[in-house]
Structures are given as C-alpha cells and as structure tokens.
Design a protein around this motif. Structure first.
Motif, PDB file in Angstrom:
ATOM      1  N   LYS A   1     -58.222 -60.599 -56.388  1.00  0.00           N
ATOM      2  CA  LYS A   1     -59.664 -60.446 -56.304  1.00  0.00           C
ATOM      3  C   LYS A   1     -60.066 -59.437 -55.244  1.00  0.00           C
ATOM      4  CE  LYS A   1     -60.614 -65.190 -57.599  1.00  0.00           C
ATOM      5  NZ  LYS A   1     -61.231 -66.425 -57.190  1.00  0.00           N
ATOM      6  N   ASN A   2     -59.404 -59.518 -54.061  1.00  0.00           N
ATOM      7  CA  ASN A   2     -59.772 -58.635 -52.956  1.00  0.00           C
ATOM      8  C   ASN A   2     -58.624 -58.557 -51.958  1.00  0.00           C
ATOM      9  OD1 ASN A   2     -60.001 -60.836 -50.987  1.00  0.00           O
ATOM     10  ND2 ASN A   2     -61.833 -61.413 -52.117  1.00  0.00           N
ATOM     11  N   GLY A   3     -58.796 -57.704 -50.968  1.00  0.00           N
ATOM     12  CA  GLY A   3     -57.744 -57.492 -49.991  1.00  0.00           C
ATOM     13  C   GLY A   3     -57.390 -58.718 -49.169  1.00  0.00           C
ATOM     14  N   GLN A   4     -58.383 -59.505 -48.803  1.00  0.00           N
ATOM     15  CA  GLN A   4     -58.113 -60.721 -48.023  1.00  0.00           C
ATOM     16  C   GLN A   4     -57.257 -61.710 -48.818  1.00  0.00           C
ATOM     17  OE1 GLN A   4     -58.531 -61.076 -44.922  1.00  0.00           O
ATOM     18  NE2 GLN A   4     -59.861 -59.366 -44.522  1.00  0.00           N
ATOM     19  N   ASP A   5     -57.544 -61.846 -50.101  1.00  0.00           N
ATOM     20  CA  ASP A   5     -56.734 -62.724 -50.948  1.00  0.00           C
ATOM     21  C   ASP A   5     -55.304 -62.211 -51.046  1.00  0.00           C
ATOM     22  OD1 ASP A   5     -58.912 -64.357 -51.399  1.00  0.00           O
ATOM     23  OD2 ASP A   5     -59.248 -63.697 -53.470  1.00  0.00           O
ATOM     24  N   ALA A   6     -55.156 -60.884 -51.178  1.00  0.00           N
ATOM     25  CA  ALA A   6     -53.813 -60.293 -51.265  1.00  0.00           C
ATOM     26  C   ALA A   6     -53.022 -60.555 -49.985  1.00  0.00           C
ATOM     27  CB  ALA A   6     -53.918 -58.801 -51.534  1.00  0.00           C
ATOM     28  N   GLU A  12     -47.901 -66.293 -48.004  1.00  0.00           N
ATOM     29  CA  GLU A  12     -47.421 -67.547 -48.589  1.00  0.00           C
ATOM     30  C   GLU A  12     -46.249 -67.377 -49.541  1.00  0.00           C
ATOM     31  OE1 GLU A  12     -50.778 -69.406 -50.419  1.00  0.00           O
ATOM     32  OE2 GLU A  12     -51.955 -69.355 -48.578  1.00  0.00           O
ATOM     33  N   GLU A  13     -46.142 -66.211 -50.175  1.00  0.00           N
ATOM     34  CA  GLU A  13     -45.110 -65.976 -51.183  1.00  0.00           C
ATOM     35  C   GLU A  13     -44.441 -64.633 -50.944  1.00  0.00           C
ATOM     36  OE1 GLU A  13     -46.275 -66.669 -55.316  1.00  0.00           O
ATOM     37  OE2 GLU A  13     -48.155 -67.486 -54.554  1.00  0.00           O
ATOM     38  N   LYS A  14     -43.264 -64.481 -51.550  1.00  0.00           N
ATOM     39  CA  LYS A  14     -42.547 -63.209 -51.479  1.00  0.00           C
ATOM     40  C   LYS A  14     -42.819 -62.423 -52.758  1.00  0.00           C
ATOM     41  CE  LYS A  14     -38.159 -61.070 -50.753  1.00  0.00           C
ATOM     42  NZ  LYS A  14     -36.879 -60.963 -51.318  1.00  0.00           N
ATOM     43  N   PHE A  15     -43.129 -61.138 -52.611  1.00  0.00           N
ATOM     44  CA  PHE A  15     -43.406 -60.271 -53.744  1.00  0.00           C
ATOM     45  C   PHE A  15     -42.451 -59.085 -53.725  1.00  0.00           C
ATOM     46  CE2 PHE A  15     -47.279 -62.619 -53.132  1.00  0.00           C
ATOM     47  CZ  PHE A  15     -47.710 -62.882 -54.420  1.00  0.00           C
ATOM     48  N   ASP A  16     -42.121 -58.586 -54.907  1.00  0.00           N
ATOM     49  CA  ASP A  16     -41.241 -57.431 -55.037  1.00  0.00           C
ATOM     50  C   ASP A  16     -42.016 -56.119 -55.067  1.00  0.00           C
ATOM     51  OD1 ASP A  16     -38.876 -58.985 -55.212  1.00  0.00           O
ATOM     52  OD2 ASP A  16     -39.347 -59.412 -57.306  1.00  0.00           O
ATOM     53  N   LEU A  17     -43.309 -56.186 -55.392  1.00  0.00           N
ATOM     54  CA  LEU A  17     -44.119 -54.990 -55.555  1.00  0.00           C
ATOM     55  C   LEU A  17     -45.594 -55.362 -55.450  1.00  0.00           C
ATOM     56  CD1 LEU A  17     -44.376 -51.957 -56.483  1.00  0.00           C
ATOM     57  CD2 LEU A  17     -44.409 -52.827 -58.823  1.00  0.00           C
ATOM     58  N   ILE A  18     -46.380 -54.456 -54.886  1.00  0.00           N
ATOM     59  CA  ILE A  18     -47.827 -54.626 -54.850  1.00  0.00           C
ATOM     60  C   ILE A  18     -48.455 -53.425 -55.558  1.00  0.00           C
ATOM     61  CG2 ILE A  18     -49.890 -54.780 -53.407  1.00  0.00           C
ATOM     62  CD1 ILE A  18     -48.059 -55.872 -51.173  1.00  0.00           C
ATOM     63  N   ILE A  19     -49.311 -53.698 -56.522  1.00  0.00           N
ATOM     64  CA  ILE A  19     -50.104 -52.662 -57.178  1.00  0.00           C
ATOM     65  C   ILE A  19     -51.533 -52.921 -56.764  1.00  0.00           C
ATOM     66  CG2 ILE A  19     -50.839 -51.667 -59.368  1.00  0.00           C
ATOM     67  CD1 ILE A  19     -48.192 -52.723 -60.566  1.00  0.00           C
ATOM     68  N   VAL A  20     -52.137 -51.938 -56.119  1.00  0.00           N
ATOM     69  CA  VAL A  20     -53.456 -52.152 -55.532  1.00  0.00           C
ATOM     70  C   VAL A  20     -54.389 -50.994 -55.862  1.00  0.00           C
ATOM     71  CG1 VAL A  20     -52.786 -51.141 -53.309  1.00  0.00           C
ATOM     72  CG2 VAL A  20     -54.642 -52.770 -53.380  1.00  0.00           C
ATOM     73  N   ASP A  21     -55.608 -51.345 -56.206  1.00  0.00           N
ATOM     74  CA  ASP A  21     -56.642 -50.339 -56.417  1.00  0.00           C
ATOM     75  C   ASP A  21     -57.177 -49.932 -55.050  1.00  0.00           C
ATOM     76  OD1 ASP A  21     -58.908 -48.826 -57.278  1.00  0.00           O
ATOM     77  OD2 ASP A  21     -59.003 -50.044 -59.090  1.00  0.00           O
ATOM     78  N   ILE A  22     -57.538 -48.677 -54.908  1.00  0.00           N
ATOM     79  CA  ILE A  22     -58.103 -48.222 -53.640  1.00  0.00           C
ATOM     80  C   ILE A  22     -59.459 -48.882 -53.392  1.00  0.00           C
ATOM     81  CG2 ILE A  22     -59.032 -46.217 -52.401  1.00  0.00           C
ATOM     82  CD1 ILE A  22     -55.981 -46.259 -52.496  1.00  0.00           C
ATOM     83  N   ARG A  23     -60.301 -48.930 -54.422  1.00  0.00           N
ATOM     84  CA  ARG A  23     -61.629 -49.540 -54.270  1.00  0.00           C
ATOM     85  C   ARG A  23     -61.556 -51.015 -54.633  1.00  0.00           C
ATOM     86  NH1 ARG A  23     -66.281 -45.453 -56.501  1.00  0.00           N
ATOM     87  NH2 ARG A  23     -66.177 -44.064 -54.727  1.00  0.00           N
ATOM     88  N   MET A  24     -61.852 -51.835 -53.631  1.00  0.00           N
ATOM     89  CA  MET A  24     -61.886 -53.287 -53.830  1.00  0.00           C
ATOM     90  C   MET A  24     -63.014 -53.849 -52.981  1.00  0.00           C
ATOM     91  SD  MET A  24     -57.905 -54.513 -53.890  1.00  0.00           S
ATOM     92  CE  MET A  24     -57.733 -54.465 -52.131  1.00  0.00           C
TER      93      MET A  24
END
Length: 92
Positions: A1-6, A12-24
């Motif tokens: 939903k947003n950067g704070q949620d990310a 809390e969890e381990k991720f292998d990759l983050i895909i993020v939009d510049i505008r959030m």
C-alpha cells in the motif's frame, strides 16, 4: 500500500526482491528503499535487491535511486518481458 507498510513487512519477513513504484502515498519509493536498507544494516541483515518502477522521468530522483544500486529502473509503460527479465536477473 505504501512505504511504511513495506518497511514494516521487511522487518517481519525475509524477501528475495522488492519491486517498488517511485510514486507512493506517504514516502516515495526511493525513501522507502533507503529506510529498508538502513533497517537491514542496523540488524546486520543482507540487502534486498530492488527494482524501481516509475511513470515520470525526474533525473534527480533517478540519480538518488541509482545510489542504492537497484537491479533496474524501469519506466512506465513497459513491456512485461522487461520486468520479468529483471526479476529473473535479481533472483539468480
């Protein structure tokens, strides 16, 4: 939903990759990745590869994003095969 949620999710969890939009909403994608990387560094955790996606070409933001060594900086609209190729590259 947003950067704070990310940020909360990566704490809390381990991720292998983050895909993020510049505008959030709230903090932008670059600030989100910066915050995530700072948190990971504090916890001596490995950096998560990132792919930035954007619909606008702001050179200052792109330069700032590039300091984070992303896998890719992809402009919208994009061919899905471009994104798939970059995801495969990141997960090798």
């Amino acid at each position: 939903k947003n950067g704070q949620d990310a940020l909360a999710m990566t704490e809390e969890e381990k991720f292998d990759l983050i895909i993020v939009d510049i505008r959030m909403p709230g903090i932008n994608g670059v600030e989100t990745i910066e915050s995530i990387y700072e948190s990971l560094q504090k916890n001596n955790a490995q950096k998560i590869p990132a792919i930035f996606i954007t619909g606008y070409a702001d050179e200052e933001i792109k330069r700032k994003a590039e300091t984070l060594n992303p896998i890719a900086y992809i402009y919208k609209p994009f061919d899905i095969s471009e994104l798939v190729d970059k995801v495969k590259e990141a997960l090798r």
